[in-house]
Design a protein around this motif. Structure first.
Motif, PDB file in Angstrom:
ATOM      1  N   SER A 196       0.830  -1.209   0.000  1.00 32.21           N
ATOM      2  CA  SER A 196       0.000   0.000   0.000  1.00 32.21           C
ATOM      3  C   SER A 196       0.863   1.258   0.000  1.00 32.21           C
ATOM      4  CB  SER A 196      -0.928  -0.004   1.213  1.00 32.21           C
ATOM      5  OG  SER A 196      -1.758   1.141   1.225  1.00 32.21           O
ATOM      6  N   ALA A 197       1.852   1.309   0.891  1.00 36.53           N
ATOM      7  CA  ALA A 197       2.705   2.495   0.991  1.00 36.53           C
ATOM      8  C   ALA A 197       3.501   2.708  -0.289  1.00 36.53           C
ATOM      9  CB  ALA A 197       3.649   2.361   2.182  1.00 36.53           C
ATOM     10  N   LEU A 198       4.053   1.638  -0.848  1.00 36.90           N
ATOM     11  CA  LEU A 198       4.862   1.771  -2.067  1.00 36.90           C
ATOM     12  C   LEU A 198       4.009   2.200  -3.259  1.00 36.90           C
ATOM     13  CD1 LEU A 198       7.136  -1.314  -1.500  1.00 36.90           C
ATOM     14  CD2 LEU A 198       7.924   1.048  -1.662  1.00 36.90           C
ATOM     15  N   ALA A 199       2.775   1.690  -3.330  1.00 32.50           N
ATOM     16  CA  ALA A 199       1.870   2.134  -4.397  1.00 32.50           C
ATOM     17  C   ALA A 199       1.593   3.627  -4.263  1.00 32.50           C
ATOM     18  CB  ALA A 199       0.567   1.337  -4.344  1.00 32.50           C
ATOM     19  N   GLY A 200       1.400   4.079  -3.025  1.00 31.90           N
ATOM     20  CA  GLY A 200       1.171   5.502  -2.798  1.00 31.90           C
ATOM     21  C   GLY A 200       2.378   6.349  -3.167  1.00 31.90           C
ATOM     22  N   ILE A 201       3.561   5.876  -2.838  1.00 30.25           N
ATOM     23  CA  ILE A 201       4.787   6.610  -3.169  1.00 30.25           C
ATOM     24  C   ILE A 201       4.960   6.692  -4.682  1.00 30.25           C
ATOM     25  CG2 ILE A 201       7.308   6.547  -3.035  1.00 30.25           C
ATOM     26  CD1 ILE A 201       6.947   5.249  -0.244  1.00 30.25           C
ATOM     27  N   GLU A 202       4.714   5.592  -5.364  1.00 31.14           N
ATOM     28  CA  GLU A 202       4.792   5.604  -6.832  1.00 31.14           C
ATOM     29  C   GLU A 202       3.803   6.625  -7.401  1.00 31.14           C
ATOM     30  OE1 GLU A 202       6.802   4.124  -8.847  1.00 31.14           O
ATOM     31  OE2 GLU A 202       7.440   2.171  -8.094  1.00 31.14           O
ATOM     32  N   LEU A 203       2.618   6.669  -6.827  1.00 28.49           N
ATOM     33  CA  LEU A 203       1.589   7.579  -7.331  1.00 28.49           C
ATOM     34  C   LEU A 203       1.985   9.043  -7.143  1.00 28.49           C
ATOM     35  CD1 LEU A 203      -1.256   7.805  -8.543  1.00 28.49           C
ATOM     36  CD2 LEU A 203      -2.142   7.867  -6.204  1.00 28.49           C
ATOM     37  N   VAL A 204       2.455   9.410  -5.953  1.00 30.98           N
ATOM     38  CA  VAL A 204       2.820  10.819  -5.743  1.00 30.98           C
ATOM     39  C   VAL A 204       4.067  11.177  -6.562  1.00 30.98           C
ATOM     40  CG1 VAL A 204       1.725  10.957  -3.472  1.00 30.98           C
ATOM     41  CG2 VAL A 204       4.135  10.348  -3.629  1.00 30.98           C
ATOM     42  N   ASN A 205       4.884  10.187  -6.870  1.00 32.57           N
ATOM     43  CA  ASN A 205       6.020  10.441  -7.762  1.00 32.57           C
ATOM     44  C   ASN A 205       5.520  10.776  -9.165  1.00 32.57           C
ATOM     45  OD1 ASN A 205       8.759  10.615  -8.520  1.00 32.57           O
ATOM     46  ND2 ASN A 205       8.790   8.475  -9.168  1.00 32.57           N
ATOM     47  N   MET A 206       4.452  10.115  -9.584  1.00 30.26           N
ATOM     48  CA  MET A 206       3.844  10.430 -10.879  1.00 30.26           C
ATOM     49  C   MET A 206       3.286  11.851 -10.883  1.00 30.26           C
ATOM     50  SD  MET A 206       1.890   6.820 -11.469  1.00 30.26           S
ATOM     51  CE  MET A 206       1.045   7.330 -12.959  1.00 30.26           C
ATOM     52  N   ILE A 207       2.690  12.253  -9.768  1.00 31.78           N
ATOM     53  CA  ILE A 207       2.201  13.632  -9.653  1.00 31.78           C
ATOM     54  C   ILE A 207       3.372  14.597  -9.764  1.00 31.78           C
ATOM     55  CG2 ILE A 207       1.163  15.309  -8.068  1.00 31.78           C
ATOM     56  CD1 ILE A 207      -0.583  13.016  -6.985  1.00 31.78           C
ATOM     57  N   ARG A 208       4.473  14.272  -9.086  1.00 31.54           N
ATOM     58  CA  ARG A 208       5.668  15.111  -9.125  1.00 31.54           C
ATOM     59  C   ARG A 208       6.191  15.260 -10.546  1.00 31.54           C
ATOM     60  NH1 ARG A 208      11.132  14.391  -9.280  1.00 31.54           N
ATOM     61  NH2 ARG A 208      10.855  12.139  -9.484  1.00 31.54           N
ATOM     62  N   LYS A 209       6.045  14.208 -11.349  1.00 30.91           N
ATOM     63  CA  LYS A 209       6.539  14.234 -12.731  1.00 30.91           C
ATOM     64  C   LYS A 209       5.556  14.880 -13.706  1.00 30.91           C
ATOM     65  CE  LYS A 209       7.525   9.776 -12.912  1.00 30.91           C
ATOM     66  NZ  LYS A 209       8.029   8.482 -13.458  1.00 30.91           N
ATOM     67  N   GLY A 210       4.416  15.346 -13.198  1.00 31.16           N
ATOM     68  CA  GLY A 210       3.458  16.044 -14.056  1.00 31.16           C
ATOM     69  C   GLY A 210       2.615  15.143 -14.922  1.00 31.16           C
ATOM     70  N   GLN A 211       2.301  13.925 -14.456  1.00 36.51           N
ATOM     71  CA  GLN A 211       1.554  12.979 -15.268  1.00 36.51           C
ATOM     72  C   GLN A 211       0.040  13.159 -15.178  1.00 36.51           C
ATOM     73  OE1 GLN A 211       4.704   9.330 -14.672  1.00 36.51           O
ATOM     74  NE2 GLN A 211       2.703   8.797 -15.476  1.00 36.51           N
ATOM     75  N   PHE A 212      -0.426  14.063 -14.324  1.00 37.91           N
ATOM     76  CA  PHE A 212      -1.865  14.224 -14.152  1.00 37.91           C
ATOM     77  C   PHE A 212      -2.308  15.623 -14.598  1.00 37.91           C
ATOM     78  CE2 PHE A 212      -0.686  10.822 -11.190  1.00 37.91           C
ATOM     79  CZ  PHE A 212      -1.521   9.818 -11.664  1.00 37.91           C
ATOM     80  N   THR A 213      -2.690  16.464 -13.674  1.00 37.38           N
ATOM     81  CA  THR A 213      -3.175  17.813 -14.006  1.00 37.38           C
ATOM     82  C   THR A 213      -2.272  18.832 -13.313  1.00 37.38           C
ATOM     83  OG1 THR A 213      -4.774  17.549 -12.195  1.00 37.38           O
ATOM     84  CG2 THR A 213      -5.573  17.187 -14.436  1.00 37.38           C
ATOM     85  N   PRO A 214      -1.137  19.166 -13.929  1.00 35.01           N
ATOM     86  CA  PRO A 214      -0.136  20.009 -13.271  1.00 35.01           C
ATOM     87  C   PRO A 214      -0.608  21.418 -12.966  1.00 35.01           C
ATOM     88  CG  PRO A 214       0.445  19.609 -15.566  1.00 35.01           C
ATOM     89  CD  PRO A 214      -0.685  18.690 -15.245  1.00 35.01           C
ATOM     90  N   GLU A 215      -1.761  21.851 -13.540  1.00 39.39           N
ATOM     91  CA  GLU A 215      -2.263  23.180 -13.200  1.00 39.39           C
ATOM     92  C   GLU A 215      -2.808  23.222 -11.769  1.00 39.39           C
ATOM     93  OE1 GLU A 215      -5.561  20.979 -15.455  1.00 39.39           O
ATOM     94  OE2 GLU A 215      -3.391  21.261 -15.597  1.00 39.39           O
TER      95      GLU A 215
END
Length: 227
Positions: A196-215
């Motif tokens: 669970s924790a590692l999935a969450g870390i991977e997800l916030v890393n994707m946010i950091r890389k601008g993979q969602f809605t960077p605005e």
């Protein structure tokens, strides 16, 4: 997919803020306990542990339900993570431009685990034209098994397998980022909580890389995925 917070003793935004901060910035439970106290929220680190174990993986699953097919040229590798004193394996796949495609924690590093990961990654991201791996025999066997399955489904064109370690430097950098994040956590007590924790870390890393809605702010993006 909507995540239920029914029965929680704190507001949804408080829970998500604590979980996001913990995953994104790699603080310890006790550090986050102090940070939340400064914001007027009295918690104990055991509660924070439960929140991360319960909600981080659920948010990552919510992302999977919204994901669209992406890069057909991919990099795949796995790294070691310790859970209750035993090594387990974090599989990861990224596109050629560095976007995270999928991840999976496994208790084994063998043909069966590699095949499962490749199958899940194909299901979520669509057909791959090429997959770059290192010289792992298990990963090689996994891709061969997937190609055999695809042929059985009537697809005559196999996935091209490239076995060159230096081409995978980009995903090895991703693994180093993840390990920096988990270092302050001082280990995991169970496989499920680690997953669970590692999935969450991977997800916030994707946010950091601008993979969602960077605005939106990183936290707003995290909340948006909850539904």
């Amino acid at each position: 997919m909507t995540i239920s917070f029914k029965g929680a003793h704190f507001p949804k935004d408080v829970i998500l803020y604590a979980v996001f901060f913990y995953l994104r910035y790699g603080v310890s439970n006790r550090d986050l306990e102090e940070i939340m106290a400064e914001r007027g929220v009295e918690l104990d680190h055991a509660t924070l542990n439960r929140w991360v174990s319960r909600y981080a993986g659920l948010v990552a699953d919510a992302w999977r339900h919204k994901k669209r097919p992406t890069d057909r040229s991919r990099r795949m590798d796995e790294t070691y993570v310790k859970v209750k004193g035993e090594w387990v394996y974090l599989y990861g796949a990224i596109g050629k431009h560095g976007k995270t495609l999928d991840f999976m924690l496994s208790e084994r590093r063998n043909k069966a685990a590699a095949t499962k990961f490749f199958a899940c990654a194909l299901e979520m991201n669509g057909f791959a034209r090429k997959i770059v791996i290192d010289k792992s025999g298990a990963n090689t066997a996994g891709i061969k098994a997937i190609n055999k399955m695809l042929k059985g489904f009537g697809d005559p064109i196999p996935i091209e397998m490239v076995r060159q370690k230096y081409l995978n430097n980009i995903i090895e950098q991703e693994h180093r980022f993840i390990k920096r994040r988990i270092r302050p956590m001082l280990g995991f007590r169970s496989f499920d909580s680690a997953a669970s924790a590692l999935a969450g870390i991977e997800l916030v890393n994707m946010i950091r890389k601008g993979q969602f809605t960077p605005e939106l702010s990183p936290f707003q993006q995290f909340v948006q995925l909850v539904g």
